[in-house]
Structure formats: structure tokens, C-alpha cells
Design a protein around this motif. Structure first.
Motif, PDB file in Angstrom:
ATOM      1  N   GLY A  77      10.965 -10.007   3.199  1.00 12.50           N
ATOM      2  CA  GLY A  77      11.037 -10.675   4.499  1.00 12.50           C
ATOM      3  C   GLY A  77      10.332  -9.865   5.570  1.00 12.50           C
ATOM      4  N   GLY A  78       9.513 -10.512   6.369  1.00  9.41           N
ATOM      5  CA  GLY A  78       8.883  -9.806   7.490  1.00  9.41           C
ATOM      6  C   GLY A  78       7.464  -9.361   7.273  1.00  9.41           C
ATOM      7  N   PRO A  79       7.171  -8.615   6.180  1.00  9.40           N
ATOM      8  CA  PRO A  79       5.815  -8.076   6.060  1.00  9.40           C
ATOM      9  C   PRO A  79       4.740  -9.162   5.994  1.00  9.40           C
ATOM     10  N   VAL A  80       3.649  -8.884   6.677  1.00  9.78           N
ATOM     11  CA  VAL A  80       2.467  -9.719   6.536  1.00  9.78           C
ATOM     12  C   VAL A  80       1.799  -9.361   5.219  1.00  9.78           C
ATOM     13  N   ILE A  81       1.244 -10.341   4.534  1.00 11.25           N
ATOM     14  CA  ILE A  81       0.722 -10.148   3.187  1.00 11.25           C
ATOM     15  C   ILE A  81      -0.779 -10.408   3.171  1.00 11.25           C
ATOM     16  N   LEU A  82      -1.545  -9.366   2.814  1.00 13.35           N
ATOM     17  CA  LEU A  82      -2.992  -9.487   2.677  1.00 13.35           C
ATOM     18  C   LEU A  82      -3.401  -9.024   1.286  1.00 13.35           C
ATOM     19  N   SER A  83      -4.455  -9.632   0.749  1.00 10.88           N
ATOM     20  CA  SER A  83      -4.972  -9.235  -0.555  1.00 10.88           C
ATOM     21  C   SER A  83      -6.458  -8.939  -0.431  1.00 10.88           C
ATOM     22  N   ALA A  84      -6.833  -7.704  -0.759  1.00 18.51           N
ATOM     23  CA  ALA A  84      -8.248  -7.302  -0.753  1.00 18.51           C
ATOM     24  C   ALA A  84      -8.774  -7.365  -2.178  1.00 18.51           C
ATOM     25  N   GLY A 113       3.107  -7.332  -5.723  1.00 16.61           N
ATOM     26  CA  GLY A 113       3.071  -6.890  -4.335  1.00 16.61           C
ATOM     27  C   GLY A 113       3.370  -8.014  -3.366  1.00 16.61           C
ATOM     28  N   ARG A 114       2.744  -9.154  -3.589  1.00 13.11           N
ATOM     29  CA  ARG A 114       2.970 -10.292  -2.675  1.00 13.11           C
ATOM     30  C   ARG A 114       4.357 -10.895  -2.872  1.00 13.11           C
ATOM     31  N   LEU A 115       4.814 -10.971  -4.126  1.00 15.67           N
ATOM     32  CA  LEU A 115       6.131 -11.543  -4.389  1.00 15.67           C
ATOM     33  C   LEU A 115       7.217 -10.685  -3.747  1.00 15.67           C
ATOM     34  N   ALA A 116       7.099  -9.377  -3.863  1.00 16.67           N
ATOM     35  CA  ALA A 116       8.087  -8.476  -3.269  1.00 16.67           C
ATOM     36  C   ALA A 116       8.027  -8.518  -1.752  1.00 16.67           C
ATOM     37  N   ALA A 117       6.830  -8.632  -1.197  1.00 10.50           N
ATOM     38  CA  ALA A 117       6.691  -8.698   0.258  1.00 10.50           C
ATOM     39  C   ALA A 117       7.378  -9.939   0.814  1.00 10.50           C
ATOM     40  N   THR A 122      10.617  -4.455  -3.885  1.00 10.95           N
ATOM     41  CA  THR A 122      11.292  -5.067  -2.735  1.00 10.95           C
ATOM     42  C   THR A 122      12.132  -4.037  -1.996  1.00 10.95           C
ATOM     43  N   ARG A 123      12.881  -3.244  -2.759  1.00 12.21           N
ATOM     44  CA  ARG A 123      13.717  -2.200  -2.160  1.00 12.21           C
ATOM     45  C   ARG A 123      12.863  -1.171  -1.415  1.00 12.21           C
ATOM     46  N   LEU A 124      11.726  -0.812  -1.993  1.00 13.45           N
ATOM     47  CA  LEU A 124      10.833   0.144  -1.347  1.00 13.45           C
ATOM     48  C   LEU A 124      10.337  -0.392  -0.008  1.00 13.45           C
ATOM     49  N   LEU A 125       9.941  -1.650   0.032  1.00 14.80           N
ATOM     50  CA  LEU A 125       9.445  -2.249   1.276  1.00 14.80           C
ATOM     51  C   LEU A 125      10.513  -2.243   2.359  1.00 14.80           C
ATOM     52  N   ARG A 126      11.738  -2.529   1.964  1.00 11.17           N
ATOM     53  CA  ARG A 126      12.832  -2.558   2.945  1.00 11.17           C
ATOM     54  C   ARG A 126      13.188  -1.160   3.419  1.00 11.17           C
ATOM     55  N   GLU A 127      13.278  -0.215   2.478  1.00 20.73           N
ATOM     56  CA  GLU A 127      13.645   1.151   2.853  1.00 20.73           C
ATOM     57  C   GLU A 127      12.597   1.796   3.748  1.00 20.73           C
ATOM     58  N   ARG A 128      11.313   1.510   3.487  1.00 21.58           N
ATOM     59  CA  ARG A 128      10.231   2.105   4.273  1.00 21.58           C
ATOM     60  C   ARG A 128       9.903   1.288   5.511  1.00 21.58           C
ATOM     61  N   GLN A 129      10.578   0.163   5.682  1.00 18.31           N
ATOM     62  CA  GLN A 129      10.371  -0.711   6.856  1.00 18.31           C
ATOM     63  C   GLN A 129       8.892  -1.057   7.021  1.00 18.31           C
ATOM     64  N   LEU A 145      -0.829 -19.156  -7.679  1.00 18.28           N
ATOM     65  CA  LEU A 145       0.373 -19.846  -7.198  1.00 18.28           C
ATOM     66  C   LEU A 145       0.925 -19.223  -5.916  1.00 18.28           C
ATOM     67  N   LEU A 146       0.550 -17.971  -5.639  1.00 15.52           N
ATOM     68  CA  LEU A 146       1.071 -17.277  -4.463  1.00 15.52           C
ATOM     69  C   LEU A 146       0.131 -17.364  -3.256  1.00 15.52           C
ATOM     70  N   THR A 147      -0.874 -18.213  -3.346  1.00 13.46           N
ATOM     71  CA  THR A 147      -1.815 -18.370  -2.223  1.00 13.46           C
ATOM     72  C   THR A 147      -1.086 -18.769  -0.950  1.00 13.46           C
ATOM     73  N   ARG A 148      -0.103 -19.618  -1.089  1.00  5.69           N
ATOM     74  CA  ARG A 148       0.600 -20.152   0.092  1.00  5.69           C
ATOM     75  C   ARG A 148       1.279 -19.058   0.898  1.00  5.69           C
ATOM     76  N   ILE A 149       1.811 -18.039   0.224  1.00  4.01           N
ATOM     77  CA  ILE A 149       2.553 -16.994   0.949  1.00  4.01           C
ATOM     78  C   ILE A 149       1.643 -15.870   1.422  1.00  4.01           C
ATOM     79  N   THR A 150       0.342 -15.977   1.137  1.00  3.35           N
ATOM     80  CA  THR A 150      -0.611 -14.924   1.500  1.00  3.35           C
ATOM     81  C   THR A 150      -1.248 -15.235   2.843  1.00  3.35           C
ATOM     82  N   ASP A 151      -1.200 -14.272   3.765  1.00  4.43           N
ATOM     83  CA  ASP A 151      -1.752 -14.492   5.110  1.00  4.43           C
ATOM     84  C   ASP A 151      -3.268 -14.378   5.158  1.00  4.43           C
TER      85      ASP A 151
END
Length: 341
Positions: A126-133, A118-122, A95-102, A149-155
Motif C-alpha cells: 500500500g502506498g508505494p508508487v510502482i515503476l518498472s525499468a 516487486g510490483r505485487l509486493a508494492a 511486502t514486510r521489507l517495504l513496510r518496515e523501510r517505509q 497481468l500487473l500492467t494495471r497496478i504499474t504507474d
């Protein structure tokens, strides 16, 4: 370009919040980066993204791996965030990495830990769009209960072939509106027949006229190299001059080398490990073979066909969409050593 367009379509909220003119910062998340199909695809994508529109970065939750070390010379590569299966500190670290790297968009590659954390931290950042390949139709890319369980937060969920997209819909029960199909591809200029195939044979200690069967795959259980070795034993019995080449490395190398000794074919098998000159190695093969239990759209087959090599493969995933039966290769049932031979 196809994947770029999909990224743009699925990152509207990130585009709206970033400073004007700043490229979209995309973070690809892997566990590690050995020389495997999904990893090579990520590397190729990072190198080919339009730098005016995208700034790609890589996160390896554990160690970088060989390909990660190479990419670190070209991009920002982060690693060492996860020390073990139950290391819950990976969540705040990531989470900290995502925020620091914007970071504007997160793309997890594969299932398991990177898909979950990855999705939980995204979401937490806050903000990042979340995709899973996803790159397979079974282990190691089966979607477990926690990841489901994290399907809902995945774009969006990225499939690598039309039949793979159908599998994600019908087999994994993912929402149709969140599934996008972006077929795998290879650089056909790099993967082309080389003129010095005899010289490569000489380097490998293979006679100019020896029939060669080869494969390119990480030495992992789902690739079923045990079947490849059994097929080698059967073929060598009928054709003693045949040679078999394995490109790739992984946790199964030791047991596979021991199995080759048990079968009495060590002198006919070439374990080459990870190679940076795969087009050259493909060019010495008369036949490319793949013996996997499961696949989605294996890059190795596309690379072999790009080098004009016929394919003999188990009929799994979307391989039937690439290999034309009886024309560019042959497909056989999973585990059928006799027909493969």
C-alpha cells in the motif's frame, strides 16, 4: 536530473503521505547485481540522486553479487528474499521489507521475478508508487504473461531510448500513457581516453603494436559471445597479430573458454572477467565490438564512444541512434560473421 524529475512526477501520492521534510525513499529491485549494464546504471543513479530529496535503497531478491557488495558499503542493501523460482514466500518477505523501510517508490529493474514480485509486493504494502525499468528488447527483458497481468497496478514503464519506447508500445503493447523514455548515459569524465594505454597493454601481455578488438558485456546467452569468438578466428586467420579482449563474467564463461580452445585461438583471446577499470581497458582497444542478439540502448557502446573508440556492432535495438554508420562505427545484421569480420 531527468530521471529525478520523472520520479517526482510519478510519486505524487507517496510525497503526499510521507512526513514533512523526509526524503523520498526509493527502492530499486534486482535479482542480483553482477557487473552488467543495467546494474551499473542503477549504481550510478543511486550515487547521483540528490540526498536532500531521495534516499535510495537496493533489494537483490537472491544474492547481492559483486556490485551489490560494493553498494552495501554506501547504502542499505537487502538480499536473500528468494530462494528459488517457486519460492512464494518472497511475496510476504518483500511486502514486510517495504513496510518496515517505509518505501515511497519501487522501481523494478528488468523483467522476470523482480518485476513480478516487486510490483505485487508494492501493491500489497500500500502506498508505494510502482515503476518498472526495462533494458532490452528481448530475453531477459521480455514481458511474460504473468507480468503483463500487473500492467494495471504499474504507474510507469521506463524505456532507455526513443526506439525502445516505441518497442514497448508496439511490441509489448503497453499503454502509451504509462511509457516514459529516459535515455541511458555515461559519465564522460570517467570514461575518457587514458594516457597510459601502453602500460595497460603491458599489464595484459599485449604487444604495443598489436591490433586489439574488445568487448564489454556480461557472459550471458543474449550477448552472443560465440559470434565474437568466430569473428576472432576469422580475423586472426588474416591478421595473426590481432588480439581479442573480453571484459565481463557470467554463466557462459566456461563454455566460451572451451569454444576458444576448440577454435585454436586461446593464446589470442584475453578473458579478463569483471573489471573496475573499464576506461583503462577500453583505451587499449582499437575497435569495440558488440555481437548481441538483442539490446535496447547498451551502456557499453556509449562508454566505448566516450573513450573515442569506433564501434562495430550488430544492428539491434537503438544502437543505430548512437553509432553513425561509416563515421563512428559500422552496423551489421545479427549473426553475420563475415560482415563483422
Amino acid at each position: 536530473d531527468f530521471e529525478c524529475d520523472h520520479l517526482l512526477q510519478n510519486t505524487r501520492r507517496a510525497v503526499d503521505t510521507r512526513p514533512a521534510g523526509r526524503p523520498l525513499r526509493v527502492l530499486f529491485i534486482h535479482t542480483s547485481m553482477p557487473l552488467g549494464g543495467a546494474e551499473v546504471l542503477t549504481a550510478n543513479l543511486m550515487r547521483r540522486l540528490d540526498g536532500n530529496r531521495f534516499t535510495p535503497e537496493l533489494c537483490c531478491l537472491k544474492e547481492r553479487g559483486p556490485l551489490g557488495e560494493t553498494l552495501a558499503k554506501e547504502f542499505s542493501v537487502h538480499s536473500g528474499l528468494l530462494s528459488g523460482k517457486y519460492d512464494l514466500r518472497v511475496w510476504p518477505r518483500l511486502t514486510r521489507l517495504l513496510r518496515e523501510r517505509q518505501i515511497d517508490a519501487v522501481i523494478t529493474v528488468g523483467a522476470g521475478d523482480k518485476m513480478f514480485w516487486g510490483r505485487l509486493a508494492a501493491q500489497r504494502a500500500g502506498g508505494p508508487v510502482i515503476l518498472s525499468a526495462l533494458h532490452s528488447t528481448g530475453w531477459p527483458d521480455g514481458i511474460g504473461r504473468l507480468n503483463r497481468l500487473l500492467t494495471r497496478i504499474t504507474d510507469g514503464f521506463i524505456a532507455v531510448a526513443p526506439s525502445h519506447g516505441k518497442f514497448l508500445l508496439e511490441g509489448e503493447k503497453l499503454p502509451a500513457e504509462k511509457i516514459m523514455v529516459i535515455p541511458n548515459g555515461v559519465d564522460t569524465q570517467r570514461f575518457a581516453p587514458v594516457p597510459d594505454a601502453d602500460a595497460v597493454r603491458c599489464e595484459l601481455g599485449i604487444a604495443p603494436t598489436a591490433p586489439v578488438v574488445g568487448t564489454v558485456a556480461a557472459l550471458r546467452p543474449e550477448k552472443n559471445h560465440e559470434l565474437f569468438l568466430e569473428v576472432a578466428r576469422r580475423v586472426i586467420t588474416q591478421l595473426p597479430t590481432a588480439r581479442f579482449v573480453l571484459v565481463g563474467d557470467g554463466p557462459r564463461r566456461g563454455p566460451l573458454e572451451e569454444r576458444a580452445r576448440e577454435l585454436g585461438i586461446t593464446d589470442k583471446i584475453h578473458f579478463l572477467g569483471s573489471r573496475s577499470d573499464v576506461p583503462r581497458i577500453l583505451s587499449v582497444m582499437d575497435v569495440f565490438a558488440l555481437t548481441s542478439h538483442n539490446e535496447a540502448n547498451p551502456v557499453s557502446i556509449l562508454e566505448a564512444m566516450s573513450v573515442a573508440r569506433p564501434v562495430v556492432s550488430t544492428n539491434v535495438g537503438s544502437i543505430h541512434e548512437a553509432v553513425r554508420e561509416g563515421e563512428t562505427g559500422f552496423l551489421v545484421p545479427v549473426g553475420d560473421a563475415a560482415t563483422l569480420s
